[in-house]
Write a protein that holds these residues in place. Structure first.
Motif, PDB file in Angstrom:
ATOM      1  N   ALA A  55      15.764   8.445  10.300  1.00 39.61           N
ATOM      2  CA  ALA A  55      15.989   9.633  11.127  1.00 39.61           C
ATOM      3  C   ALA A  55      14.856   9.859  12.128  1.00 39.61           C
ATOM      4  N   GLY A  56      13.951   8.887  12.233  1.00 40.19           N
ATOM      5  CA  GLY A  56      12.879   8.986  13.225  1.00 40.19           C
ATOM      6  C   GLY A  56      11.619   9.673  12.744  1.00 40.19           C
ATOM      7  N   GLY A  57      11.498   9.857  11.430  1.00 40.32           N
ATOM      8  CA  GLY A  57      10.339  10.557  10.883  1.00 40.32           C
ATOM      9  C   GLY A  57       9.179   9.629  10.572  1.00 40.32           C
ATOM     10  N   ARG A  58       8.109  10.257  10.107  1.00 43.69           N
ATOM     11  CA  ARG A  58       6.895   9.527   9.740  1.00 43.69           C
ATOM     12  C   ARG A  58       6.742   9.534   8.225  1.00 43.69           C
ATOM     13  N   THR A  59       6.131   8.474   7.709  1.00 42.71           N
ATOM     14  CA  THR A  59       5.846   8.386   6.282  1.00 42.71           C
ATOM     15  C   THR A  59       4.409   7.941   6.061  1.00 42.71           C
ATOM     16  N   ILE A  60       3.834   8.487   5.032  1.00 42.77           N
ATOM     17  CA  ILE A  60       2.503   8.086   4.584  1.00 42.77           C
ATOM     18  C   ILE A  60       2.651   7.665   3.125  1.00 42.77           C
ATOM     19  N   GLY A  61       2.326   6.428   2.836  1.00 43.91           N
ATOM     20  CA  GLY A  61       2.385   5.928   1.470  1.00 43.91           C
ATOM     21  C   GLY A  61       0.991   5.808   0.892  1.00 43.91           C
ATOM     22  N   VAL A  62       0.771   6.433  -0.247  1.00 41.55           N
ATOM     23  CA  VAL A  62      -0.507   6.329  -0.949  1.00 41.55           C
ATOM     24  C   VAL A  62      -0.283   5.300  -2.062  1.00 41.55           C
ATOM     25  N   VAL A  63      -0.810   4.110  -1.840  1.00 37.55           N
ATOM     26  CA  VAL A  63      -0.404   2.938  -2.618  1.00 37.55           C
ATOM     27  C   VAL A  63      -1.551   2.408  -3.474  1.00 37.55           C
ATOM     28  N   PRO A  64      -1.397   2.476  -4.802  1.00 37.55           N
ATOM     29  CA  PRO A  64      -2.406   1.899  -5.693  1.00 37.55           C
ATOM     30  C   PRO A  64      -2.431   0.370  -5.608  1.00 37.55           C
ATOM     31  N   THR A  65      -3.572  -0.203  -5.895  1.00 34.49           N
ATOM     32  CA  THR A  65      -3.710  -1.658  -5.833  1.00 34.49           C
ATOM     33  C   THR A  65      -2.721  -2.366  -6.755  1.00 34.49           C
ATOM     34  N   LYS A  66      -2.399  -1.785  -7.906  1.00 33.34           N
ATOM     35  CA  LYS A  66      -1.433  -2.407  -8.833  1.00 33.34           C
ATOM     36  C   LYS A  66      -0.056  -2.545  -8.183  1.00 33.34           C
ATOM     37  N   VAL A  67       0.326  -1.572  -7.361  1.00 37.82           N
ATOM     38  CA  VAL A  67       1.609  -1.644  -6.652  1.00 37.82           C
ATOM     39  C   VAL A  67       1.551  -2.769  -5.618  1.00 37.82           C
ATOM     40  N   GLU A  68       0.461  -2.839  -4.879  1.00 35.41           N
ATOM     41  CA  GLU A  68       0.307  -3.909  -3.884  1.00 35.41           C
ATOM     42  C   GLU A  68       0.325  -5.281  -4.548  1.00 35.41           C
ATOM     43  N   GLU A  69      -0.387  -5.412  -5.668  1.00 38.17           N
ATOM     44  CA  GLU A  69      -0.475  -6.699  -6.372  1.00 38.17           C
ATOM     45  C   GLU A  69       0.887  -7.202  -6.823  1.00 38.17           C
ATOM     46  N   THR A  70       1.788  -6.293  -7.151  1.00 36.88           N
ATOM     47  CA  THR A  70       3.107  -6.696  -7.639  1.00 36.88           C
ATOM     48  C   THR A  70       4.141  -6.767  -6.522  1.00 36.88           C
ATOM     49  N   GLY A  71       3.732  -6.550  -5.286  1.00 43.47           N
ATOM     50  CA  GLY A  71       4.638  -6.670  -4.148  1.00 43.47           C
ATOM     51  C   GLY A  71       5.681  -5.567  -4.067  1.00 43.47           C
ATOM     52  N   ARG A  72       5.360  -4.393  -4.579  1.00 39.45           N
ATOM     53  CA  ARG A  72       6.338  -3.303  -4.585  1.00 39.45           C
ATOM     54  C   ARG A  72       6.057  -2.238  -3.521  1.00 39.45           C
ATOM     55  N   THR A  73       5.267  -2.567  -2.515  1.00 37.40           N
ATOM     56  CA  THR A  73       5.019  -1.603  -1.437  1.00 37.40           C
ATOM     57  C   THR A  73       6.237  -1.554  -0.521  1.00 37.40           C
ATOM     58  N   SER A  74       6.660  -0.359  -0.200  1.00 32.35           N
ATOM     59  CA  SER A  74       7.853  -0.156   0.630  1.00 32.35           C
ATOM     60  C   SER A  74       7.633  -0.607   2.068  1.00 32.35           C
ATOM     61  N   ASP A  75       8.688  -1.144   2.664  1.00 33.61           N
ATOM     62  CA  ASP A  75       8.667  -1.478   4.087  1.00 33.61           C
ATOM     63  C   ASP A  75       8.741  -0.218   4.953  1.00 33.61           C
ATOM     64  N   TYR A  76       9.042   0.919   4.340  1.00 40.00           N
ATOM     65  CA  TYR A  76       9.173   2.174   5.080  1.00 40.00           C
ATOM     66  C   TYR A  76       7.876   2.972   5.112  1.00 40.00           C
ATOM     67  N   VAL A  77       6.793   2.408   4.620  1.00 38.04           N
ATOM     68  CA  VAL A  77       5.480   3.034   4.741  1.00 38.04           C
ATOM     69  C   VAL A  77       4.993   2.801   6.163  1.00 38.04           C
ATOM     70  N   GLU A  78       4.794   3.878   6.891  1.00 38.57           N
ATOM     71  CA  GLU A  78       4.268   3.763   8.251  1.00 38.57           C
ATOM     72  C   GLU A  78       2.744   3.729   8.231  1.00 38.57           C
ATOM     73  N   ILE A  79       2.158   4.662   7.511  1.00 38.20           N
ATOM     74  CA  ILE A  79       0.701   4.712   7.357  1.00 38.20           C
ATOM     75  C   ILE A  79       0.419   4.496   5.877  1.00 38.20           C
TER      76      ILE A  79
END
Length: 175
Positions: A55-79
């Motif tokens: 819908a044209g909005g902004r997203t901020i994802g606060v992502v722990p390293t464990k999430v990054e390590e497992t490849g589960r970070t969303s493609d919809y995280v803008e910042i």
């Protein structure tokens, strides 16, 4: 306004929760609000971020390293705001957000709700926590809070810190 959304990262949950979550994300974006969330690519987390971004909005994802390590970070995280652990994540989410909306979720969502509400009770902030009571999901928690109040385990009225709503229209009124 930055709206922090606490919610489930599970897929195998009631389909109506996804519909209502998408409506929230779309509404937030259409009204110029930013979604702050856990940055995971699953469940209601992915749903709210996708709806907001679509819908044209902004997203901020606060992502722990464990999430990054497992490849589960969303493609919809803008910042993306990386963090070391869940404790850091909650603090960063509190720092980034103006209001908190809890959608259906599990242990992590409960942890987030109570961390933010407890911080408010002792004056660290005055930001509201809203339980979006989709399909009565939060009714058992509301009953527990009322019981704790009856036992005088909560100073003051818990509803000063945690608001309960049953619809997006009620969220719009509070925000």
């Amino acid at each position: 306004m930055k709206i922090c959304v606490f919610c489930s990262a599970n897929e195998q949950i009631d389909a109506e929760f996804f519909t209502l979550t998408a409506e929230l994300g779309k509404w937030a974006a259409e009204n110029g609000h930013t979604i702050v969330y856990g940055g995971v690519n699953q469940g209601l987390m992915e749903c709210v971020a996708k709806a907001a971004k679509t819908a044209g909005g902004r997203t901020i994802g606060v992502v722990p390293t464990k999430v990054e390590e497992t490849g589960r970070t969303s493609d919809y995280v803008e910042i993306e705001i990386p963090c070391d652990n869940l404790t850091d994540r909650k603090q960063l989410m509190m720092d980034q957000s103006d209001v908190f909306i809890a959608l259906p979720g599990g242990i992590g969502t409960l942890d987030e709700i109570f961390t933010v509400a407890a911080s408010a009770t002792i004056g660290y902030h005055h930001k509201p926590v809203i339980l979006y009571n989709m399909k009565g999901f939060w009714n058992p928690l509301i009953q527990l809070l009322d019981e704790l109040d009856c036992w005088h385990m909560i100073r003051g009225d818990w509803q000063q810190y945690i608001k309960v709503v049953d619809s997006l229209d009620e969220i719009k009124q509070l925000i």
